[in-house]
Each structure stands twice: as structure tokens, then as C-alpha cells.
Design an enzyme around this catalytic site. Structure first.
Site, PDB file in Angstrom:
ATOM      1  N   ARG A  64       0.821  -1.225   0.000  1.00  0.00           N
ATOM      2  CA  ARG A  64       0.000   0.000   0.000  1.00  0.00           C
ATOM      3  C   ARG A  64       0.849   1.267   0.000  1.00  0.00           C
ATOM      4  NH1 ARG A  64      -2.685  -3.638   3.335  1.00  0.00           N
ATOM      5  NH2 ARG A  64      -1.766  -2.629   5.128  1.00  0.00           N
TER       6      ARG A  64
ATOM      7  N   GLU B 208       3.080  -7.303  14.253  1.00  0.00           N
ATOM      8  CA  GLU B 208       2.116  -7.409  15.348  1.00  0.00           C
ATOM      9  C   GLU B 208       1.566  -8.825  15.447  1.00  0.00           C
ATOM     10  OE1 GLU B 208      -2.008  -5.208  16.803  1.00  0.00           O
ATOM     11  OE2 GLU B 208      -1.112  -4.669  14.896  1.00  0.00           O
TER      12      GLU B 208
END
Length: 175
Positions: free
Chosen positions: A58, A95
Site C-alpha cells: 500500500r 504485530e
């Protein structure tokens, strides 16, 4: 224009407990997308930039437009085994797992100033790995610019504490 209004939030994606901030609603709106690019360019004017790098995938959306408008070379920072020539590789923690990011060895020259752009920063693991790739090649990270900062996950703070300059367009909580 309030760019924050153009970000969609999706609960429990890509897994339970994660609140995903979706940029597709921002980039499909030509005014919001243009405003985002304009804000990135305006913030980048504070720094001496030789090249622009972006983190897959992105980050490519924003950085390619900025690179074109600023007339600066564009560097791809990609997932493992996606680049065809000799690469530098850095492993890092996410994460929700681990990953590897790579950059062509001939992308950055010694002492070049590199602006790194990505759509979002959470914990900062990917951004730190991107900085290491630039530094392995002898370059310097002049600044990071993120469209979205998940401020409570402290990624921007960690980068700043490690001596990097950071610009964030939009701040959201990560949870």
C-alpha cells in the site's frame, strides 16, 4: 479536507482483536487521494530528498505518485523473494508474526537521503526494517511519512526515539 473521514475501519481483520484501517475508501475518492498526495509533498519539503522508497504494497500507491510529482527515483521495498536481482534482506517482527523485507542492492548509493513512505505505522517493525535496508546500503533515512499512525501502538514514537524524523497525516487509536 478531513482525511480521517475517508478511512474505513473494519473490526477483527485480518484476525480477531485487530481494528483494520482501510485506505481503499480514501484512494477511490479522487479529492481525498489528491489531498493526501499534496499533504505528503508539503511535509516532504522540509527534507533534502535524493530518492523515495516505499514499503509493499500500500505504500506504493502513495509513494509512486509523490515520486512522479517530485521527479525523484522510486525504490521498492518488497517481501522476500519478490525482487529479481541481488538484494539486501532484513527480518523483523510484526504485530501478528514475523516477516522479511528486501531491497535491490543497487537501489541506494552511499550518503543518499531517502524518504520512506507507507500507508500506516502500527508498532514500527516494518519501518525499522526499511530503515536498516537503506542504512545497509550506505544511505540515510531523511524522514518517514505515514498516511495513518496508530498512535497507541507507539511505532512513530519508537522511530523518533531511535533518531528518525517522522510525519503522520492521520492519527487513530490501534484498538
Amino acid at each position: 479536507m478531513n482525511l480521517k473521514e475517508h478511512i474505513r475501519s473494519i473490526k477483527d481483520y485480518p484476525k480477531k482483536g485487530i481494528l483494520f484501517r482501510d485506505i481503499t475508501t480514501l484512494i477511490k475518492n479522487e479529492k481525498a487521494f489528491s489531498e493526501t498526495i499534496d499533504q505528503i509533498i508539503e511535509r516532504s519539503k522540509k527534507y533534502k530528498i535524493d530518492k523515495i522508497a516505499a514499503i509493499e504494497s500500500r505504500g506504493f500507491v502513495f509513494a509512486s505518485a509523490v515520486s512522479y510529482l517530485l521527479k525523484k527515483p522510486f525504490i521498492l521495498l518488497r517481501k522476500k523473494n519478490k525482487l529479481p536481482a541481488d538484494v539486501h534482506s532484513v527480518d523483523f517482527e510484526l504485530e501478528y508474526g514475523t516477516a522479511t523485507i528486501e531491497m535491490h542492492k543497487d537501489s541506494v548509493e552511499k550518503d543518499e537521503n531517502i524518504l520512506i513512505i507507507d500507508d500506516l505505522i502500527a508498532t514500527g517493525g516494518t519501518a525499522e526494517a526499511a530503515a536498516k535496508l537503506v542504512e545497509i546500503s550506505g544511505g540515510k533515512v531523511c524522514c518517514f511519512i505515514f498516511v495513518i499512525n496508530l498512535f497507541d501502538l507507539k511505532g512513530s514514537d519508537n522511530l523518533i526515539n531511535n533518531g528518525y524524523k517522522v510525519e503522520n497525516l492521520i492519527n487513530f487509536p490501534g484498538h
